[in-house]
Design a protein around this motif. Structure first.
Motif, PDB file in Angstrom:
ATOM      1  N   PRO A  81     -18.447  16.495  42.851  1.00 12.47           N
ATOM      2  CA  PRO A  81     -18.641  15.098  43.383  1.00 12.47           C
ATOM      3  C   PRO A  81     -17.011  14.522  43.475  1.00 12.47           C
ATOM      4  CG  PRO A  81     -20.113  15.398  41.560  1.00 12.47           C
ATOM      5  CD  PRO A  81     -19.265  16.781  41.717  1.00 12.47           C
ATOM      6  N   THR A  82     -16.736  13.694  44.623  1.00 11.13           N
ATOM      7  CA  THR A  82     -15.449  13.252  44.646  1.00 11.13           C
ATOM      8  C   THR A  82     -15.133  12.229  43.423  1.00 11.13           C
ATOM      9  OG1 THR A  82     -16.611  11.352  46.218  1.00 11.13           O
ATOM     10  CG2 THR A  82     -15.538  13.443  47.114  1.00 11.13           C
ATOM     11  N   GLY A  83     -14.065  11.981  43.119  1.00  8.85           N
ATOM     12  CA  GLY A  83     -13.692  11.080  42.100  1.00  8.85           C
ATOM     13  C   GLY A  83     -12.521  11.078  41.697  1.00  8.85           C
ATOM     14  N   PHE A  84     -12.217  10.287  40.750  1.00  9.33           N
ATOM     15  CA  PHE A  84     -10.535  10.182  40.428  1.00  9.33           C
ATOM     16  C   PHE A  84     -10.557   9.853  38.861  1.00  9.33           C
ATOM     17  CE2 PHE A  84     -12.363   6.372  41.865  1.00  9.33           C
ATOM     18  CZ  PHE A  84     -11.960   5.274  41.141  1.00  9.33           C
ATOM     19  N   THR A  85      -9.266  10.040  38.155  1.00  8.75           N
ATOM     20  CA  THR A  85      -9.139   9.580  36.728  1.00  8.75           C
ATOM     21  C   THR A  85      -8.338   8.312  36.570  1.00  8.75           C
ATOM     22  OG1 THR A  85      -9.097  12.008  36.402  1.00  8.75           O
ATOM     23  CG2 THR A  85      -8.121  10.599  34.644  1.00  8.75           C
ATOM     24  N   LEU A  86      -8.907   7.632  35.517  1.00  9.23           N
ATOM     25  CA  LEU A  86      -7.944   6.487  35.119  1.00  9.23           C
ATOM     26  C   LEU A  86      -7.760   6.542  33.870  1.00  9.23           C
ATOM     27  CD1 LEU A  86     -10.746   3.703  36.167  1.00  9.23           C
ATOM     28  CD2 LEU A  86      -8.713   4.307  37.444  1.00  9.23           C
ATOM     29  N   LYS A  87      -6.375   5.985  33.619  1.00 11.42           N
ATOM     30  CA  LYS A  87      -5.842   6.175  32.180  1.00 11.42           C
ATOM     31  C   LYS A  87      -6.189   5.218  31.327  1.00 11.42           C
ATOM     32  CE  LYS A  87      -2.777   9.491  32.969  1.00 11.42           C
ATOM     33  NZ  LYS A  87      -2.822  10.622  32.076  1.00 11.42           N
ATOM     34  N   ASN A  88      -6.473   5.283  30.146  1.00 14.52           N
ATOM     35  CA  ASN A  88      -6.952   4.552  29.133  1.00 14.52           C
ATOM     36  C   ASN A  88      -6.543   3.073  29.335  1.00 14.52           C
ATOM     37  OD1 ASN A  88      -8.265   3.191  27.138  1.00 14.52           O
ATOM     38  ND2 ASN A  88      -8.091   5.089  25.745  1.00 14.52           N
ATOM     39  N   GLY A  89      -7.431   2.083  29.759  1.00 12.97           N
ATOM     40  CA  GLY A  89      -7.413   0.828  29.864  1.00 12.97           C
ATOM     41  C   GLY A  89      -7.268   0.232  31.373  1.00 12.97           C
ATOM     42  N   GLN A  90      -6.725   1.145  32.229  1.00 15.00           N
ATOM     43  CA  GLN A  90      -6.841   0.863  33.882  1.00 15.00           C
ATOM     44  C   GLN A  90      -8.304   0.230  34.047  1.00 15.00           C
ATOM     45  OE1 GLN A  90      -5.423   4.272  35.566  1.00 15.00           O
ATOM     46  NE2 GLN A  90      -3.509   3.408  36.213  1.00 15.00           N
ATOM     47  N   GLN A  91      -8.257  -0.870  34.933  1.00 16.76           N
ATOM     48  CA  GLN A  91      -9.522  -1.299  35.334  1.00 16.76           C
ATOM     49  C   GLN A  91      -9.607  -1.373  36.935  1.00 16.76           C
ATOM     50  OE1 GLN A  91     -12.065  -2.543  33.533  1.00 16.76           O
ATOM     51  NE2 GLN A  91     -11.206  -2.415  31.686  1.00 16.76           N
ATOM     52  N   THR A  92      -8.557  -1.243  37.551  1.00 18.52           N
ATOM     53  CA  THR A  92      -8.289  -1.164  39.053  1.00 18.52           C
ATOM     54  C   THR A  92      -8.899   0.144  39.741  1.00 18.52           C
ATOM     55  OG1 THR A  92      -6.665  -2.678  38.954  1.00 18.52           O
ATOM     56  CG2 THR A  92      -6.964  -1.585  40.985  1.00 18.52           C
ATOM     57  N   VAL A  93      -9.833   0.035  40.497  1.00 17.54           N
ATOM     58  CA  VAL A  93     -10.400   1.279  41.182  1.00 17.54           C
ATOM     59  C   VAL A  93     -10.389   1.255  42.695  1.00 17.54           C
ATOM     60  CG1 VAL A  93     -11.880   1.771  39.205  1.00 17.54           C
ATOM     61  CG2 VAL A  93     -12.726   0.223  41.126  1.00 17.54           C
ATOM     62  N   PRO A  94     -10.092   2.147  43.407  1.00 20.71           N
ATOM     63  CA  PRO A  94     -10.334   2.180  45.077  1.00 20.71           C
ATOM     64  C   PRO A  94     -11.367   1.095  45.601  1.00 20.71           C
ATOM     65  CG  PRO A  94      -9.584   4.348  44.270  1.00 20.71           C
ATOM     66  CD  PRO A  94     -10.086   3.590  42.919  1.00 20.71           C
ATOM     67  N   VAL A 137     -10.739   8.209  31.657  1.00 14.75           N
ATOM     68  CA  VAL A 137     -12.183   8.403  32.242  1.00 14.75           C
ATOM     69  C   VAL A 137     -12.139   8.940  33.750  1.00 14.75           C
ATOM     70  CG1 VAL A 137     -12.940   6.568  30.836  1.00 14.75           C
ATOM     71  CG2 VAL A 137     -12.168   5.928  33.133  1.00 14.75           C
ATOM     72  N   VAL A 138     -13.237   9.585  33.722  1.00 11.83           N
ATOM     73  CA  VAL A 138     -13.325   9.863  35.413  1.00 11.83           C
ATOM     74  C   VAL A 138     -14.471   8.949  35.755  1.00 11.83           C
ATOM     75  CG1 VAL A 138     -14.568  11.679  36.731  1.00 11.83           C
ATOM     76  CG2 VAL A 138     -12.645  12.450  34.937  1.00 11.83           C
ATOM     77  N   VAL A 139     -14.110   8.667  36.990  1.00  8.70           N
ATOM     78  CA  VAL A 139     -15.209   7.734  37.875  1.00  8.70           C
ATOM     79  C   VAL A 139     -15.320   8.598  39.152  1.00  8.70           C
ATOM     80  CG1 VAL A 139     -15.436   5.475  39.197  1.00  8.70           C
ATOM     81  CG2 VAL A 139     -13.898   5.660  37.206  1.00  8.70           C
ATOM     82  N   GLU A 140     -16.494   8.844  39.359  1.00 10.45           N
ATOM     83  CA  GLU A 140     -16.989   9.867  40.381  1.00 10.45           C
ATOM     84  C   GLU A 140     -18.367   9.619  41.144  1.00 10.45           C
ATOM     85  OE1 GLU A 140     -17.645  13.708  38.552  1.00 10.45           O
ATOM     86  OE2 GLU A 140     -19.497  13.383  37.829  1.00 10.45           O
ATOM     87  N   GLN A 141     -18.621   9.978  42.347  1.00 10.47           N
ATOM     88  CA  GLN A 141     -19.688   9.670  43.125  1.00 10.47           C
ATOM     89  C   GLN A 141     -20.948  10.123  42.275  1.00 10.47           C
ATOM     90  OE1 GLN A 141     -19.015  13.054  46.257  1.00 10.47           O
ATOM     91  NE2 GLN A 141     -20.853  11.938  46.674  1.00 10.47           N
ATOM     92  N   PHE A 142     -22.017   9.205  42.492  1.00 11.55           N
ATOM     93  CA  PHE A 142     -23.418   9.646  41.794  1.00 11.55           C
ATOM     94  C   PHE A 142     -24.179  10.536  42.998  1.00 11.55           C
ATOM     95  CE2 PHE A 142     -27.839   9.000  40.974  1.00 11.55           C
ATOM     96  CZ  PHE A 142     -27.857   9.288  39.782  1.00 11.55           C
ATOM     97  N   ILE A 143     -24.443  11.467  42.593  1.00 14.99           N
ATOM     98  CA  ILE A 143     -25.434  12.508  43.627  1.00 14.99           C
ATOM     99  C   ILE A 143     -26.803  12.196  43.406  1.00 14.99           C
ATOM    100  CG2 ILE A 143     -25.849  14.773  44.372  1.00 14.99           C
ATOM    101  CD1 ILE A 143     -22.960  13.672  44.809  1.00 14.99           C
ATOM    102  N   THR A 144     -27.622  11.913  44.256  1.00 13.85           N
ATOM    103  CA  THR A 144     -29.037  11.582  44.175  1.00 13.85           C
ATOM    104  C   THR A 144     -29.744  12.848  44.463  1.00 13.85           C
ATOM    105  OG1 THR A 144     -28.772   9.255  44.744  1.00 13.85           O
ATOM    106  CG2 THR A 144     -30.830  10.143  44.929  1.00 13.85           C
ATOM    107  N   GLY A 145     -30.447  13.629  43.490  1.00 13.71           N
ATOM    108  CA  GLY A 145     -31.008  14.622  43.857  1.00 13.71           C
ATOM    109  C   GLY A 145     -31.568  15.498  42.674  1.00 13.71           C
TER     110      GLY A 145
END
Length: 265
Positions: A81-94, A137-145
């Motif tokens: 799944p596509t995604g990215f990593t945020l450093k502890n405390g970051q709140q800004t996401v694409p 944390v890792v924020v990534e797309q949710f795969i439905t299936g």
């Protein structure tokens, strides 16, 4: 209890644990999550010359870090799944992040610290919950299936097992509460799809430099039958009804024989 020890709880190992391990012919590791599955205990055992089941410290650390393992999957051409990593405390996401999405503590185990987020408004709370575990944390797309898992022993994939939670996704409750999940092994897949999934699992095993055994988790997007690798578990559950023993049973290997095999490997 740790604070009451003579060392004040500074040592990860309790009294006499290492002495007992040194006396053993081999230590059968049945630990999950931090310390037990992230390579620290494996590294300590390596320095002390203690033999143990499962993969080594480097591959344990690579597999435990969801952000790093995702990068390795992408470099090797293993779909994830596509995604990215945020450093502890970051709140800004694409702004391009799709919803629903998944927020996961980067080094969690047993789906602890994993949250499904259905809207931008719910994202800050999920991030704060995940950051509470003290990791990025890792924020990534949710795969439905459909969800699948493939055990690999000594580089060879076992039969595929399908995991179908009755509600939600395969979180901590659905993993450990009896009757929460329907598990089918071998999974009801065509021969071509089964072979593709097993091939991906063996590739993950190689890319993460795993040895001995592991269990690789996947999602399949039912709209186009595309597979996505979620993660590798270097010390998968080993109760008689856990996923890996069910896969072994599908090829006629009893729980006792499986334990012996892992020691042999």
């Amino acid at each position: 209890l740790k604070e009451q020890r003579r060392d004040g709880g500074r040592n990860m190992f309790g009294p006499n644990v290492l002495s007992l391990c040194e006396m053993a012919d081999i230590v059968f590791l049945g630990l999950h999550g931090a310390n037990g599955e992230d390579g620290r205990i494996q590294a300590a055992f390596d320095l002390m010359g203690i033999r143990y089941t499962g993969t080594g410290y480097l591959s344990s650390a690579l597999a435990m870090d969801k952000g790093l393992s995702k990068q390795l999957f992408q470099k090797a051409g293993i779909p994830t799944p596509t995604g990215f990593t945020l450093k502890n405390g970051q709140q800004t996401v694409p702004s391009s992040i799709p919803y629903p999405c998944m927020v996961k503590t980067i080094c969690g185990g047993s789906s602890v610290g994993a949250y499904r987020v259905n809207s931008p408004e719910a994202l800050p709370d999920a991030l704060n919950e995940a950051y509470a575990f003290g990791e990025d944390v890792v924020v990534e797309q949710f795969i439905t299936g459909r969800e699948f898992s493939v055990g690999v022993i000594d580089g060879k994939a076992l039969p595929v097992i399908e995991i179908a939670p009755l509600q939600g996704f395969y979180d901590y409750k659905n993993k450990y509460q009896p009757g929460s999940t329907i598990e089918t092994c071998p999974a009801e897949l065509s021969g071509e799809l089964t072979a593709r999934l097993q091939s991906y699992a063996e590739q993950v095993f190689t890319v993460l430099k795993l040895t001995s055994y592991a269990r690789i988790d996947f999602m399949m997007d039912t709209s186009d039958q595309s597979f996505y690798c979620l993660e590798a578990n270097t010390l998968p559950g080993m109760t008689p009804t856990s996923l890996l023993p069910q896969e072994a049973a599908a090829i006629g290997m009893s729980f006792e024989d499986l334990c012996e095999k892992l020691i042999e490997v």
